[in-house]
Enzyme design. Structure first.
Site, PDB file in Angstrom:
ATOM      1  CG  HIS A  30      76.138  -1.892  42.115  1.00  0.00           C
ATOM      2  ND1 HIS A  30      76.491  -1.309  41.146  1.00  0.00           N
ATOM      3  CD2 HIS A  30      75.279  -0.825  42.725  1.00  0.00           C
ATOM      4  CE1 HIS A  30      76.047  -0.025  40.995  1.00  0.00           C
ATOM      5  NE2 HIS A  30      75.314   0.301  42.030  1.00  0.00           N
ATOM      6  CB  ILE A  31      76.108  -8.064  42.831  1.00  0.00           C
ATOM      7  CG1 ILE A  31      76.656  -8.597  41.453  1.00  0.00           C
ATOM      8  CG2 ILE A  31      74.944  -7.256  42.718  1.00  0.00           C
ATOM      9  CD1 ILE A  31      75.425  -9.496  40.873  1.00  0.00           C
ATOM     10  CG  PHE A  32      80.184  -9.970  40.993  1.00  0.00           C
ATOM     11  CD1 PHE A  32      79.925 -10.932  41.657  1.00  0.00           C
ATOM     12  CD2 PHE A  32      79.547  -9.694  39.878  1.00  0.00           C
ATOM     13  CE1 PHE A  32      79.104 -11.991  41.159  1.00  0.00           C
ATOM     14  CE2 PHE A  32      78.591 -10.472  39.346  1.00  0.00           C
ATOM     15  CZ  PHE A  32      78.318 -11.655  39.888  1.00  0.00           C
ATOM     16  CG  HIS A  51      73.634   7.809  50.465  1.00  0.00           C
ATOM     17  ND1 HIS A  51      72.736   6.845  51.042  1.00  0.00           N
ATOM     18  CD2 HIS A  51      73.788   7.546  49.156  1.00  0.00           C
ATOM     19  CE1 HIS A  51      72.602   6.062  50.192  1.00  0.00           C
ATOM     20  NE2 HIS A  51      73.038   6.248  49.016  1.00  0.00           N
ATOM     21  N   GLY A  62      78.724  -3.568  48.038  1.00  0.00           N
ATOM     22  CA  GLY A  62      77.955  -4.103  49.139  1.00  0.00           C
ATOM     23  C   GLY A  62      76.626  -4.655  48.826  1.00  0.00           C
ATOM     24  CE1 TYR A  63      72.774  -0.834  47.362  1.00  0.00           C
ATOM     25  CE2 TYR A  63      75.374  -0.688  46.952  1.00  0.00           C
ATOM     26  CZ  TYR A  63      73.805  -0.137  47.254  1.00  0.00           C
ATOM     27  OH  TYR A  63      73.577   1.042  47.721  1.00  0.00           O
ATOM     28  CG  HIS A  88      71.159   9.262  45.336  1.00  0.00           C
ATOM     29  ND1 HIS A  88      70.069   8.463  45.224  1.00  0.00           N
ATOM     30  CD2 HIS A  88      72.147   8.554  45.958  1.00  0.00           C
ATOM     31  CE1 HIS A  88      70.265   7.326  45.570  1.00  0.00           C
ATOM     32  NE2 HIS A  88      71.685   7.152  46.054  1.00  0.00           N
ATOM     33  CD  GLU A  89      75.926   9.556  45.954  1.00  0.00           C
ATOM     34  OE1 GLU A  89      76.200   8.919  47.325  1.00  0.00           O
ATOM     35  OE2 GLU A  89      75.466   8.590  45.013  1.00  0.00           O
TER      36      GLU A  89
END
Length: 793
Positions: free
Chosen positions: A707-709, A578, A712-713, A574-575
């Site tokens: 992720h969200i706090f 990217h 970047g998500y 996966h990485e």
């Protein structure tokens, strides 16, 4: 697996985002970025400083890095001196960089204001902006990276001290009205616009959009308040991330009796004994006789959750993980020393609950200042999806995955009951499901995770992965260890060559193993430098890109190499996906090269695409070689692995829907101000349709949802599922061509490389996908790959 860094713009190069998972759900992103590019052609403007400061900067390894501009040999590119950089170098280097970019943006604005003719070429405005932003974004990126992989109190303090100055400088650049007006005028000048390439046009359009989202149109009190919010959000993001890391590092549980570790595989016991030696000071610890120490580090935590027969141990580790950085975590942190001193292990762990409320409140206020109704709308302004289309996709997948998840849970409960498990009688709890799910999978497919691990030794997996990339994309990957400095002895360095010409195309680092004392969890890829003609060294046409890939995989134990789980193999692929998009771009326009300006909900396409090959027979035989005998992965094990691929897929997708729907609800409709308890109640409301078991009273998953706090998500976690639609459909092209037809695979791989990988952010993601696939994407391949096609509500 974890993330890629966020798409970068010149006006937002240092913003709070970056690309980052061990299990993909753990992903996070580099905590901070703000603007990407601004400088003058010709001699750099240097800040004024005393001779003493000048001398210290001249020997400062962070301040003297020229981010690829110095002439260097092809075997030793101009990259950061990671090993030499320490916390004491941060303040002087970043202070000098901040001064330099402030002077240069002043000079750019002065030139624009004095010019009698409007900007009419790319070279007049965009090249200077790119060079300017690199002066700060690159050294700050080094500091941010070191904080993620080599954390220390001194480095944290240096980072926290300089973060406000970096944010202020980034806002100064991103909110430059003269630059904004020049870019708008360029876009409205028909003749000048026609002279730009399509990639340059997209770069200008993205800069105008991002400047607007950075508050360029605000004035007076509104602008001051926007800037205050930006600084507060940066500080809160960093604090959130630090609290999660501190909690993860703080937990430890020592087992001294063999009965306490029953069921755990040899690899987990070897790791636990090694941890007891290195962390607990038990120098006589052995895998056979113990003692064994378990932590919240992913390899340790996942092993306990899936294999420990000790139900109390499963419960303790599960609840500790679930309550990280919350008011409930204190009971799981080590007790204070007898002298009541505060050591690294015993220092208080911050509570992220109030930080969540503050973050949501500030994001909403920021959205209102920019003229949006909610923060989700701000997020969607830079993505393929709209709020309506994102929520429609999530609901579609939820409806199709929930019945499958219900069947899966019923099967697990029935299996546990048949096995005579006492917990099955009283009802399975969350910490039981993972254990009995693994037992059911083993029984159903006659396959144990440990049966596979001896075949997935990291060196062979890496070699096979590189061979696959060579076949698909016409490249060679060669080790270049020792050519440059690294930040830890375990880190590898590689160069990527064009297979036809043998010329270098890119470079990358690989940091494969977990280091819980200093390295944050998850897995991620980020850029060190990007491909760019404006940033080329003297005598060169373009600066070649360099990436770093960071994982938290199982480290070597004793004389054995790293023996990976199949999930860790998938994370590595996966990485690498990217990194390939960053490295194999052929776009020389820096602001849109590689991952720059790839819409966030499309950035996971190459990474999730590469995961598909982890179930391909040829690839598995290439990467799967027994670490002792060299024997390839037996066909029988391959068949069992493929047969078990969709085991639990309903549960996995329902869980992803829960994360994504909670994220969008908090950023689109939640009204901050009622207290953090209402944040958790909002999640529980979502859970009524996305979870099959009632939430625990102490459930504080959100306190660890980096992720969200802190990544970047925010209002973007749905991107994983959105991009998975794209990646599954893209892999469908290889299935249609025939995975056993090597020439067809090469041809299709070449087309993927020339579109998805080569074009990067130089074209809108939908246009890129259509250039590869010949049509718009559809969800059918995703549902088919995961056995959800026939599921219904």
């Amino acid at each position: 697996a974890d993330h890629a860094c966020p798409p970068m713009s010149i006006g937002c190069a240092f913003a709070v985002t970056s690309l980052s998972a061990t299990a993909r759900a753990l992903r996070q992103v580099r905590p901070f970025r703000v603007s990407t590019k601004l400088a003058k052609k010709g001699p750099a403007v240097r800040s004024l400083r005393s001779s003493t400061t000048m001398a210290s900067l001249d020997t400062n390894p962070l301040a003297t890095w020229s981010y690829g501009l110095s002439a260097s040999s092809k075997d030793a590119p101009d990259l950061p001196r990671w090993q030499s950089i320490t916390a004491e170098h941060v303040r002087p280097a970043i202070t000098d960089a901040v001064k330099a970019v402030n002077l240069e943006i002043d000079a750019i604005e002065k030139k624009l204001s004095e010019s009698k003719t409007p900007v009419s070429t790319w070279e007049e405005i965009m090249d200077p902006l790119e060079r300017l932003s690199e002066k700060l974004s690159r050294p700050w990126g080094v500091v941010s990276h070191l904080k993620g992989v080599r954390d220390s109190e001194d480095l944290r303090k240096a980072y926290d001290d300089m973060q406000p100055d970096v944010v202020t400088a980034s806002l100064r650049i991103g909110q430059s009205r003269p630059v904004f007006d020049a870019l708008v005028a360029l876009s409205e000048n028909k003749q000048a616009w026609a002279n730009l390439s399509s990639a340059q046009k997209r770069a200008v359009e993205c800069e105008v959009r991002d400047a607007t989202l950075s508050g360029v149109a605000l004035d007076g009190k509104e602008k001051l308040r926007y800037n205050e919010i930006a600084k507060e959000l940066s500080a809160l993001s960093t604090a959130f991330s630090n609290n999660v890391l501190d909690a993860t590092k703080a937990f430890e549980h020592l087992c001294t009796e063999k009965s306490e570790v029953a069921g755990l595989p040899p690899s987990a016991l070897e790791q636990a004994a090694q941890t007891a030696q290195t962390r607990g000071g038990h120098t006589d610890a052995t895998p056979t006789n113990g003692p064994w120490m378990f932590t919240l580090d992913a390899p340790s935590y996942m092993a306990v959750r899936a294999h420990a027969e000790n139900r109390a141990l499963r419960e303790k580790t599960y609840k500790a993980y679930l309550t990280r950085a919350s008011e409930f975590f204190e009971k799981y942190a080590p007790a204070k020393d007898d002298d009541d001193s505060v050591s690294e292990k015993t220092k208080p762990i911050g509570n992220n609950a109030p930080l969540i409320e503050q973050i949501l409140s500030l994001r909403l206020e920021k959205a209102k200042l920019l003229g949006y109704d909610n923060f989700a709308e701000v997020s969607m302004a830079t993505k393929m999806a709209t709020l309506v289309s994102a929520e429609a996709l999530l609901e579609d997948i939820r409806v199709k995955s929930k019945p499958a998840a219900e069947r899966e849970l019923a099967a697990i409960q029935a299996f546990a009951k048949e096995a005579g498990a006492a917990e099955a009688t009283e009802g399975l709890k969350q910490w039981d499901v993972g254990f009995w799910s693994e037992r059911l999978r083993e029984a159903k497919y006659e396959l144990k995770e440990e049966d596979l691990r001896p075949y997935f030794q990291l060196p062979a997996v890496i070699d096979g992965m590189f061979d696959l990339a060579g076949t698909l994309f016409g490249i060679k990957v060669e080790p270049a260890d020792g050519a440059v400095e690294v930040w830890h002895p375990d880190v590898r360095f590689f160069k990527v060559l064009d297979a036809a010409t043998n010329e270098p195309r890119a470079y990358f680092y690989l940091d494969p193993y977990t280091r819980p004392a200093e390295k944050r969890g998850g897995a991620w890829m980020d850029d060190v430098v990007g491909r760019s003609s404006a940033m080329a060294a003297p005598g060169e046409l373009v600066r070649l890109p360099t990436a770093h890939m960071v994982c938290n995989g199982t480290p070597p134990v004793g004389k054995n190499p790293s023996l990976m789980t199949h999930n860790e193999v998938t994370t590595l692929f996966h990485e690498f996906g990217h990194a390939l998009q960053h490295m194999l771009t052929t776009e020389n326009t820096g602001p849109v090269a590689g991952i720059n300006q790839v819409d966030w909900d499309a950035v996971e396409l190459p990474s999730q695409f590469m995961e598909n090959f982890c179930y391909d027979r040829k690839v598995l035989r290439s990467i799967g070689k027994h670490h002792e005998t060299g024997e390839p992965l037996p066909d029988a094990l391959f068949e069992k692995l493929v047969a078990s691929k969709n085991f639990g897929s309903g549960t996995r997708y329902l869980r992803q829907c829960h994360f994504a729907m909670t994220d969008l609800e908090l950023h689109a409709r939640y009204a901050p101000g009622a207290g953090c308890d209402f944040v958790f109640k909002t999640e529980q409301t979502i859970a009524e349709k996305t979870q099959l078991m009632p939430s625990l009273a102490e459930d504080r998953f959100l306190c660890g949802f980096g992720h969200i706090f802190s990544g970047g998500y925010s209002a973007g976690y749905y991107s994983y599922l959105w991009a998975e639609v794209l990646s599954a459909d893209a892999f469908g092209a290889f299935e249609e061509a025939g995975l056993d037809d090597e020439s067809a695979v090469k041809e299709t791989g070449g087309k993927f490389a020339s579109t998805v990988l080569a074009m990067g952010g130089g074209a809108a993601p939908l246009a890129v996908f259509k250039a590869f696939r010949g049509r718009e994407p559809n969800v059918e391949a995703l549902l088919r790959h995961n056995g959800l096609v026939v599921a219904s509500a």
